[in-house]
Design an enzyme around this catalytic site. Structure first.
Site, PDB file in Angstrom:
ATOM      1  N   SER A  82     -22.469  23.072 -21.096  1.00 57.42           N
ATOM      2  CA  SER A  82     -22.980  24.236 -21.805  1.00 57.42           C
ATOM      3  C   SER A  82     -23.285  23.987 -23.275  1.00 57.42           C
ATOM      4  O   SER A  82     -24.051  24.728 -23.863  1.00 57.42           O
ATOM      5  CB  SER A  82     -22.015  25.409 -21.649  1.00 57.42           C
ATOM      6  OG  SER A  82     -20.703  25.009 -21.970  1.00 57.42           O
TER       7      SER A  82
ATOM      8  N   HIS B 150     -25.034  27.296 -15.930  1.00 53.57           N
ATOM      9  CA  HIS B 150     -26.305  27.078 -16.636  1.00 53.57           C
ATOM     10  C   HIS B 150     -27.343  26.376 -15.763  1.00 53.57           C
ATOM     11  O   HIS B 150     -28.424  26.051 -16.243  1.00 53.57           O
ATOM     12  CB  HIS B 150     -26.076  26.250 -17.899  1.00 53.57           C
ATOM     13  CG  HIS B 150     -25.335  26.983 -18.967  1.00 53.57           C
ATOM     14  ND1 HIS B 150     -25.910  27.958 -19.739  1.00 53.57           N
ATOM     15  CD2 HIS B 150     -24.042  26.890 -19.374  1.00 53.57           C
ATOM     16  CE1 HIS B 150     -25.014  28.425 -20.596  1.00 53.57           C
ATOM     17  NE2 HIS B 150     -23.875  27.795 -20.388  1.00 53.57           N
TER      18      HIS B 150
ATOM     19  N   LYS C 289     -26.444  34.710 -16.447  1.00 51.27           N
ATOM     20  CA  LYS C 289     -27.307  33.880 -17.277  1.00 51.27           C
ATOM     21  C   LYS C 289     -28.746  33.994 -16.774  1.00 51.27           C
ATOM     22  O   LYS C 289     -29.390  35.006 -16.988  1.00 51.27           O
ATOM     23  CB  LYS C 289     -26.740  32.472 -17.363  1.00 51.27           C
ATOM     24  CG  LYS C 289     -25.493  32.522 -18.267  1.00 51.27           C
ATOM     25  CD  LYS C 289     -24.697  31.286 -18.427  1.00 51.27           C
ATOM     26  CE  LYS C 289     -23.554  31.599 -19.392  1.00 51.27           C
ATOM     27  NZ  LYS C 289     -22.383  30.771 -19.191  1.00 51.27           N
TER      28      LYS C 289
HETATM   29  C1  LIG Z   1     -21.033  31.184 -19.299  1.00 51.99           C
HETATM   30  C2  LIG Z   1     -20.240  30.249 -18.508  1.00 51.99           C
HETATM   31  C3  LIG Z   1     -19.216  30.713 -17.689  1.00 51.99           C
HETATM   32  C4  LIG Z   1     -18.756  32.139 -17.688  1.00 51.99           C
HETATM   33  O1  LIG Z   1     -19.635  32.978 -17.053  1.00 51.99           O
HETATM   34  P1  LIG Z   1     -19.590  34.553 -17.383  1.00 51.99           P
HETATM   35  O2  LIG Z   1     -20.278  35.204 -16.268  1.00 51.99           O
HETATM   36  O3  LIG Z   1     -20.290  34.714 -18.677  1.00 51.99           O
HETATM   37  O4  LIG Z   1     -18.154  34.928 -17.502  1.00 51.99           O
HETATM   38  C5  LIG Z   1     -18.555  29.800 -16.900  1.00 51.99           C
HETATM   39  N1  LIG Z   1     -18.877  28.489 -16.942  1.00 51.99           N
HETATM   40  C6  LIG Z   1     -19.842  28.010 -17.740  1.00 51.99           C
HETATM   41  C7  LIG Z   1     -20.167  26.561 -17.718  1.00 51.99           C
HETATM   42  C8  LIG Z   1     -20.540  28.877 -18.564  1.00 51.99           C
HETATM   43  O5  LIG Z   1     -21.475  28.397 -19.376  1.00 51.99           O
END
Ligand SMILES: *Cc1c(COP(=O)(O)O)cnc(C)c1O
Length: 645
Positions: free
Chosen positions: A438, A466, A496
């Site tokens: 990320s 992602h 996302k």
């Molecule tokens: C954003 C993210 C999460 C968390 O997801 P949410 O739905 O925002 O809680 C988990 N793992 C990774 C790698 C992320 O980038």
């Protein structure tokens, strides 16, 4: 010899006229020879070098005054600048004005042998001999005066305890309203401020390492006629201090929790790491309104996770609105009790199909999905192997699981294999990795990952937060990109690229059933609202109908990286929608980010603890709907920011 008679023993050592070491004790006369010998031995082995002159004085201490040690507290500061500010604030709080001028006087104190005695209001210097200053002497901590073990304690120097003794005597001198001290030892960076009311407030960093400048300033308030008595008290009155602590207290004393929190926040601030929420006055999208009132303006958002621009898509919104009407707002219960409604079940089927798996388990967020999967599939007696750059929700899940955690080098499958080989003793082995990392935007080598895990009989978990909607020709993720087998569990988020909210685990029927029975965030938290599930379902429809979004996102990244190269910006395209521009210094990253905002580009500075200290970066995230003009202008602005700061 009268056993109860006390003696004051003072040692001062110098080399070539420079002060090297000094100490004093008030001890029973019988112990004086041993204590004197110990103090001389201490002077001769001082780290500042061997003295050429040691002065030892044994005196009748006269009448002894007993004082209670000042209350001690610690103020944690990250930089000298921050420490000086904290000291100034404490003095101001004690009713002393012109604090900045007082702090500036430290440039003069380090050449003095004693302390500067200053009128707290006029800043007039009151000591008769300005070269020498005023020396607070004839004092000791209580156990030395009554006990016999003083020779041993004389040999050991406890800077902290000696400072508290001195500060206690000074704070109790007539007319003294406060003292501020900065260590003159180039190897120490601490100092303190002391008053009778505030006590002894230790400041962890108040000057730069290696700086020999330091000294003491005593602040006096009262008539000039009282100065002589104050100096007599400081230099002649024997004082024994009771209750001196042996070591400084921890930074956050329970009694003073609020001020400890304030101190910590101040230190975060001083390190350029303070964060606060920025409010956007617009829906998710490539452009947003930021700032308040007259300052409000539109900026290009270069940091959203809404990669496919679906959060504000009319089809997604109407599906959510219709579901809100049909199913209501809250779900009313956890998934296992009364919270599962048709849209939840339908979404689970749909995610499973999208990921080519037998089943999927829906969670309220991606964070909860990671915590849920890791705590259910690993536990005491097991081991989790985790990439060093994995997302915080993976780190937290691993910690909560109770399993042993082994961190392997980022994306290093050889290191992973080696570490798995040495984990044979664990009943259950689980390996977890981000699919797209990320903060760096690079992609896991899924085929090797899966084969290493299989070879060592370990469960494999990949977090595609992602990757979903971004990686692979139609956004199905790493498996589509590599055309390989899936890991045992694929975790993901709907928040996302899919523009909705919620998290999931896509896996076999067996593992899904297991999660439903064992995964605490699934069992003990309310199901997300049906409208969220409906939004995600609609987003999946759009994604399947319009694969051009995925292709355009990829094209945008390639274009942007090309524009960055033209602007002299080193940006890494790891194959995702995230591109880091590593800047290094935290404060510099923050300044560039601010300058970019002023130019109309929202590019956040990502700093510790999201990334390693000293690896601060501008983290660019692109959307399929960014225009080429926006991307060119952003690349140019980033280039200018980097060149300027
Ligand atoms: C954003 C993210 C999460 C968390 O997801 P949410 O739905 O925002 O809680 C988990 N793992 C990774 C790698 C992320 O980038």
């Amino acid at each position: 010899m009268n056993e109860s008679r006390l003696l004051s023993v003072k040692m001062r050592a110098s080399a070539r006229g420079e002060h090297v070491s000094g100490a004093e004790r008030i001890v029973p006369a019988a112990a004086a020879p041993r204590v004197a010998a110990a103090l001389v031995a201490r002077a001769l082995s001082h780290s500042k070098g061997e003295p050429d002159f040691v002065n030892l004085k044994l005196e009748d201490p006269g009448e002894i005054m007993r004082l209670e040690a000042l209350r001690v507290s610690t103020c944690v500061t990250a930089t000298a600048e921050e420490g000086r500010r904290a000291a100034a604030d404490i003095l101001r709080g004690a009713g002393v004005g012109r604090v900045d001028e007082i702090m500036a006087l430290f440039s003069e104190t380090h050449s003095m042998r004693g302390a500067m005695l200053l009128d707290a209001d006029t800043l007039e210097r009151l000591e008769p001999d300005r070269e020498r200053g005023v020396r607070a002497t004839r004092m000791d901590a209580a156990p030395c005066a009554v006990g016999a073990s003083s020779a041993a304690s004389a040999a050991k120097k406890n800077h902290f305890a000696e400072a508290v003794v001195l500060a206690t005597k000074v704070a109790n001198a007539p007319g003294i309203v406060g003292e501020i001290c900065v260590s003159d030892d180039p190897d120490y960076v601490t100092g303190y401020v002391a008053t009778r009311e505030i006590g002894y407030r230790r400041i962890t960093t108040i000057k730069e390492m290696g700086d020999p400048r330091g000294g003491r300033i005593f602040l006096y308030r009262g008539p000039r006629s009282g100065v002589a008595e104050t100096i007599r008290f400081l230099e002649r009155q024997s004082v024994v201090v009771d209750g001196v602590p042996g070591s400084p207290p921890p930074a956050a004393p329970a009694l003073d929790a609020a001020s400890a929190l304030a101190d910590e926040l101040a230190a975060i601030d001083a390190a350029g790491l303070r964060r606060a929420c920025r409010v956007l006055h617009s829906p998710a999208g490539p452009v947003a309104a930021v700032g308040e009132g007259e300052e409000m303006r539109e900026v290009v958002v270069m940091s959203s996770n809404d990669y496919l621009d679906l959060a504000n898509d009319s089809r997604v919104k109407s599906a959510a609105a219709a579901a809100l009407e049909r199913w209501g707002a809250g779900s009313g219960g956890s998934r296992l009790t009364t919270g599962t409604q048709d849209p939840h079940r339908e979404l689970e089927r749909r995610i499973a199909a999208f990921k080519g798996e037998e089943a999927a388990v829906l969670y309220a967020t991606g964070y909860m999905a990671n915590v849920g999967v890791l705590t259910a599939l690993a536990g005491k007696g097991g081991v989790i192997l985790s990439d060093e750059l994995n997302h915080a929700s993976i780190i937290d899940g691993a910690r909560l699981s109770g399993a042993a955690v082994v961190v392997y080098r980022h994306a290093d499958m050889d290191d992973l294999a080696a570490k798995l080989s040495s984990c044979g003793g664990f009943a259950r082995r689980l390996v977890v990795s981000d699919g797209v990392f990320s903060m760096d935007g690079d992609i896991l080598d899924l085929p090797r990952f899966v084969s290493v895990c299989r070879a060592h009989g370990a469960l494999s978990v990949v977090d595609e937060a992602h990757a979903t909607g971004v990686v692979g020709a139609t956004g199905r993720g790493l498996r589509e990109l590599f055309g390989c087998d899936a890991p045992d569990v694929t975790v993901g988020t709907l928040s996302k690229a899919l523009g909705a909210e919620g998290g999931f685990a896509a896996t076999s029927r067996l593992v899904a059933d297991y999660l439903v029975n064992k995964s605490r965030p699934f069992i003990f938290s309310t199901a997300p609202m049906a409208a969220s599930a409906a939004a995600a379902l609609a987003a999946l429809d759009v994604l399947e109908a319009e694969p051009w979004r995925v292709a355009r996102l990829r094209g945008n990244m390639e274009f942007f990286v090309g524009e960055c190269a033209k602007a002299g910006v080193d940006v890494r395209d790891g194959g995702s929608a995230i591109a880091p521009v590593v800047v290094g210094d935290e404060a510099r990253a923050a300044r560039i980010s601010e300058a970019l905002l002023a130019k109309g580009f929202l590019v956040p500075a990502i700093r510790y603890p999201s990334v390693a200290k000293g690896a601060a970066r501008l983290r660019v995230a692109l959307m399929c709907s960014h225009t080429r003009e926006q991307l060119s202008a952003a690349a140019k602005a980033i280039g200018e920011g980097i060149a300027f700061f």
